[in-house]
Motif scaffolding. Structure first.
Motif, mmCIF file in Angstrom:
data_model
loop_
_atom_site.group_PDB
_atom_site.id
_atom_site.type_symbol
_atom_site.label_atom_id
_atom_site.label_comp_id
_atom_site.label_asym_id
_atom_site.label_seq_id
_atom_site.Cartn_x
_atom_site.Cartn_y
_atom_site.Cartn_z
ATOM 1 N N THR A 99 -20.679 0.284 11.897
ATOM 2 C CA THR A 99 -20.257 0.199 10.495
ATOM 3 C C THR A 99 -19.534 -1.120 10.221
ATOM 4 O OG1 THR A 99 -18.056 1.156 10.831
ATOM 5 C CG2 THR A 99 -19.883 2.704 10.487
ATOM 6 N N CYS A 100 -19.341 -1.408 8.946
ATOM 7 C CA CYS A 100 -18.439 -2.480 8.552
ATOM 8 C C CYS A 100 -16.999 -1.998 8.754
ATOM 9 C CB CYS A 100 -18.659 -2.835 7.080
ATOM 10 S SG CYS A 100 -20.260 -3.600 6.751
ATOM 11 N N PRO A 101 -16.027 -2.913 8.816
ATOM 12 C CA PRO A 101 -14.631 -2.483 8.971
ATOM 13 C C PRO A 101 -14.175 -1.588 7.815
ATOM 14 C CG PRO A 101 -14.846 -4.826 9.427
ATOM 15 C CD PRO A 101 -16.160 -4.385 8.856
ATOM 16 N N SER B 12 -6.299 7.132 12.184
ATOM 17 C CA SER B 12 -5.146 6.338 12.609
ATOM 18 C C SER B 12 -4.474 5.549 11.497
ATOM 19 C CB SER B 12 -5.585 5.360 13.705
ATOM 20 O OG SER B 12 -6.469 4.389 13.171
ATOM 21 N N GLY B 13 -5.202 5.262 10.406
ATOM 22 C CA GLY B 13 -4.656 4.415 9.359
ATOM 23 C C GLY B 13 -4.812 2.941 9.639
ATOM 24 N N ASN B 14 -5.514 2.588 10.718
ATOM 25 C CA ASN B 14 -5.743 1.194 11.081
ATOM 26 C C ASN B 14 -7.158 0.773 10.685
ATOM 27 O OD1 ASN B 14 -3.194 1.095 12.385
ATOM 28 N ND2 ASN B 14 -4.090 2.059 14.182
ATOM 29 N N THR B 15 -7.398 -0.544 10.613
ATOM 30 C CA THR B 15 -8.758 -1.013 10.367
ATOM 31 C C THR B 15 -9.575 -0.870 11.644
ATOM 32 O OG1 THR B 15 -8.134 -3.284 10.894
ATOM 33 C CG2 THR B 15 -8.087 -2.636 8.583
ATOM 34 N N CYS B 16 -10.787 -0.377 11.487
ATOM 35 C CA CYS B 16 -11.652 -0.154 12.646
ATOM 36 C C CYS B 16 -13.107 -0.231 12.210
ATOM 37 C CB CYS B 16 -11.364 1.202 13.293
ATOM 38 S SG CYS B 16 -12.010 2.612 12.357
ATOM 39 N N ILE B 17 -13.997 -0.221 13.201
ATOM 40 C CA ILE B 17 -15.421 0.003 12.959
ATOM 41 C C ILE B 17 -15.797 1.238 13.786
ATOM 42 C CG2 ILE B 17 -15.997 -2.387 12.471
ATOM 43 C CD1 ILE B 17 -16.979 -0.927 15.797
ATOM 44 N N THR B 18 -16.885 1.891 13.401
ATOM 45 C CA THR B 18 -17.375 3.028 14.172
ATOM 46 C C THR B 18 -18.729 2.677 14.761
ATOM 47 O OG1 THR B 18 -16.199 4.665 12.821
ATOM 48 C CG2 THR B 18 -18.099 5.453 14.094
ATOM 49 N N GLY C 264 -33.866 14.258 21.970
ATOM 50 C CA GLY C 264 -34.418 15.302 21.113
ATOM 51 C C GLY C 264 -33.783 15.364 19.745
ATOM 52 N N GLU C 265 -34.403 16.174 18.874
ATOM 53 C CA GLU C 265 -33.895 16.342 17.525
ATOM 54 C C GLU C 265 -32.517 16.988 17.502
ATOM 55 O OE1 GLU C 265 -34.979 15.575 14.374
ATOM 56 O OE2 GLU C 265 -36.377 14.259 15.410
ATOM 57 N N ASP C 266 -32.226 17.778 18.550
ATOM 58 C CA ASP C 266 -30.946 18.481 18.603
ATOM 59 C C ASP C 266 -29.887 17.712 19.389
ATOM 60 O OD1 ASP C 266 -32.151 18.729 21.047
ATOM 61 O OD2 ASP C 266 -31.686 20.864 21.290
ATOM 62 N N SER C 267 -30.133 16.417 19.629
ATOM 63 C CA SER C 267 -29.181 15.607 20.394
ATOM 64 C C SER C 267 -27.861 15.452 19.655
ATOM 65 C CB SER C 267 -29.763 14.221 20.665
ATOM 66 O OG SER C 267 -30.891 14.306 21.497
ATOM 67 N N LYS C 268 -26.803 15.442 20.438
ATOM 68 C CA LYS C 268 -25.484 15.209 19.873
ATOM 69 C C LYS C 268 -25.304 13.718 19.593
ATOM 70 C CE LYS C 268 -23.318 19.249 21.974
ATOM 71 N NZ LYS C 268 -24.585 19.833 22.444
ATOM 72 N N VAL C 269 -24.295 13.400 18.759
ATOM 73 C CA VAL C 269 -24.030 12.015 18.361
ATOM 74 C C VAL C 269 -22.625 11.633 18.814
ATOM 75 C CG1 VAL C 269 -23.818 10.391 16.430
ATOM 76 C CG2 VAL C 269 -25.545 12.216 16.356
ATOM 77 N N LEU C 270 -22.551 10.557 19.601
ATOM 78 C CA LEU C 270 -21.270 10.040 20.058
ATOM 79 C C LEU C 270 -20.748 9.021 19.048
ATOM 80 C CD1 LEU C 270 -19.025 9.411 22.168
ATOM 81 C CD2 LEU C 270 -20.631 7.777 23.214
ATOM 82 N N CYS C 271 -19.482 9.138 18.677
ATOM 83 C CA CYS C 271 -18.855 8.211 17.731
ATOM 84 C C CYS C 271 -17.590 7.633 18.358
ATOM 85 C CB CYS C 271 -18.482 8.919 16.432
ATOM 86 S SG CYS C 271 -19.888 9.661 15.571
ATOM 87 N N HIS D 120 -19.141 15.715 9.232
ATOM 88 C CA HIS D 120 -19.375 14.274 9.099
ATOM 89 C C HIS D 120 -20.786 13.986 8.581
ATOM 90 C CE1 HIS D 120 -15.826 13.016 11.674
ATOM 91 N NE2 HIS D 120 -15.946 14.294 12.023
ATOM 92 N N SER D 121 -21.443 14.991 8.042
ATOM 93 C CA SER D 121 -22.873 14.862 7.742
ATOM 94 C C SER D 121 -23.191 13.853 6.631
ATOM 95 C CB SER D 121 -23.458 16.237 7.375
ATOM 96 O OG SER D 121 -22.837 16.757 6.214
ATOM 97 N N LEU D 122 -22.190 13.449 5.857
ATOM 98 C CA LEU D 122 -22.433 12.459 4.812
ATOM 99 C C LEU D 122 -21.967 11.062 5.207
ATOM 100 C CD1 LEU D 122 -21.442 14.505 1.626
ATOM 101 C CD2 LEU D 122 -23.702 14.217 2.648
ATOM 102 N N LYS D 123 -21.488 10.924 6.420
ATOM 103 C CA LYS D 123 -20.960 9.655 6.876
ATOM 104 C C LYS D 123 -22.081 8.701 7.288
ATOM 105 C CE LYS D 123 -16.549 10.878 6.631
ATOM 106 N NZ LYS D 123 -15.600 10.241 5.729
ATOM 107 N N GLU D 124 -21.840 7.419 7.031
ATOM 108 C CA GLU D 124 -22.810 6.371 7.359
ATOM 109 C C GLU D 124 -23.175 6.386 8.842
ATOM 110 O OE1 GLU D 124 -22.684 1.498 7.837
ATOM 111 O OE2 GLU D 124 -21.133 2.513 6.653
#
Length: 410
Positions: free
Chosen positions: A372-374, A380-386, A394-401, A354-358
């Motif tokens: 994000t915008c919708p 899922s194929g549905n409209t969503c926001i993330t 820290g720099e090595d922290s994980k990212v929750l989506c 996912h490294s290129l994702k907004e």
């Protein structure tokens, strides 16, 4: 219905049995009518019945007759518009040219120039409107547009966004106006695909120096949504139906003033709703973040699954490492997956990049939260926001989506 046996297309042309109706083109910035599109009807002099444009043009059996009718309609439009123009020289008139008649004998537009000279109308007040899907020869269309420009006419491409329109022709022809088709405008406030395609066309127009015009606007919500997207010029029953020349001078600004006053309230409501919605998104994300951080033996998948069970508007949730690689499964709400489209939409697996994702890049740039915008979820194929956020400092922290279901009219 009229009987075609009582009058031929040749008699209609020769006797000028035609009537021009005018549909307003309005500018929200100017809060006024800026011009009209000329719409021709046939008139049967024996029965006084109106012949629709579709029936009128279907009476032409060859290109020569079609060309004569096309010119006769244009001449009638200029003749009817002339008194209006001489009272207000700022008004424009949009006239249709059937691209099916374009050929070596019609490229110069000399007949049209003679017509406007006859009635004292200037070329830069005339918009030549072409349905480009009917023009099969690119070279002929390009030369026709070039001739129009040399003589001072404005160019509009009609029906942009329909299944037949060729978007390559927009940068090639550089029209002054593109008319976004009614098929996209209808229910744009509730149909995500219509909204996104229209937004893309508006962006394309703005970047290429072209004026986007929304045609076929019929409801308040359509108009408000288009204004939010940046549309200034409108055409449609909401602002005015086609009218005869006697009604042109009446005040047609009531719907313009009404929608202008509503737009400010509409935008304030939208902003308040967005603020409240973003607050709720963050609240959900904070709850899940807290659950993940307080669990000693971190089992990402089970925690994500339990949280989604308790929050039905979540599409799915997943966790990325500091490099943007997915380190959990994509845990989805099973009731939101679209079984009939599972071959296209699949939840991302562990290890997905996912490294290129907004939603990842914004967090890596230093933001604590990002929404994000919708968009259409690939899971899922549905409209969503993330909604995304760091799980640590820290720099090595994980990212929750978290992907949350949404609608464009919220």
């Amino acid at each position: 219905m009229y009987s075609k046996s009582k009058i031929s297309i040749h008699e209609i042309i020769e006797r000028e049995c035609l009537a021009t109706m005018f549909q307003p083109l309005i500018s929200m910035n100017r809060k006024s009518v800026i011009g009209y599109e000329a719409l021709t009807r046939g008139v049967n002099p024996y029965t006084e019945e109106v012949i629709s444009p579709l029936d009128l043009f279907s009476m032409c059996e060859d290109v020569e007759t079609l060309t004569k009718l096309d010119r006769a309609c244009r001449r009638k439009a200029f003749k009817t518009f002339a008194p209006i123009f001489h009272k207000d020289r700022s008004l424009i008139l949009s006239v249709n040219v059937d691209a099916g008649v374009l050929g070596e004998n019609t490229l110069s537009l000399g007949t049209t120039k003679n017509m406007i000279n006859e009635f004292g109308i200037t070329a830069n007040n005339i918009v030549i409107e072409v349905i480009e899907s009917k023009a099969g020869n690119d070279d002929v269309l390009n030369r026709f547009v070039a001739n129009c420009r040399r003589q001072g006419f404005l160019i509009a491409l009609d029906d942009i966004g329909t299944g037949h329109s060729n978007l390559d022709r927009i940068p090639a022809l550089k029209p002054d106006i593109i008319k976004i088709d009614r098929s996209l405008i209808k229910d744009i406030d509730t149909k995500f695909h219509n909204y996104e395609v229209t937004r893309s066309l508006i962006n394309l127009a703005e970047r290429t120096g072209t004026l986007p015009l929304a045609e076929g606007v019929e409801t308040t919500q359509e108009a408000l949504t288009l204004m939010r997207l940046g549309i200034d010029v409108f055409q449609g029953y909401y602002f005015g139906k086609p009218m005869n020349v006697d009604n042109v001078e009446k005040d047609h600004t009531a719907p313009i003033k009404s929608i202008a006053s509503r737009f400010k309230t509409h935008m304030m409501e939208k902003l308040a709703l967005k603020k409240e919605r973003d607050k709720n998104y963050k609240r959900l994300a904070k709850q899940l973040k807290s659950a993940l951080l307080t669990e000693k033996d971190i089992n990402f998948d089970s925690i994500l699954s339990s949280f989604i069970d308790e929050n039905s508007n979540i599409e799915c949730a997943y966790i990325l490492n500091e490099s943007g690689k997915q380190v959990s499964q994509t845990i989805c709400n099973p009731f939101r997956l679209r079984e009939n489209r599972r071959l296209i939409y699949q939840p991302a697996p562990v290890g997905a990049d996912h490294s290129l994702k907004e939603y990842y890049l914004n967090i890596r740039s230093g933001k604590a939260w990002h929404t994000t915008c919708p968009y259409i979820s690939l899971a899922s194929g549905n409209t969503c926001i993330t909604v995304s956020t760091k799980l640590g400092c820290g720099e090595d922290s994980k990212v929750l989506c978290i992907d949350i279901s949404t609608h464009i009219n919220e």
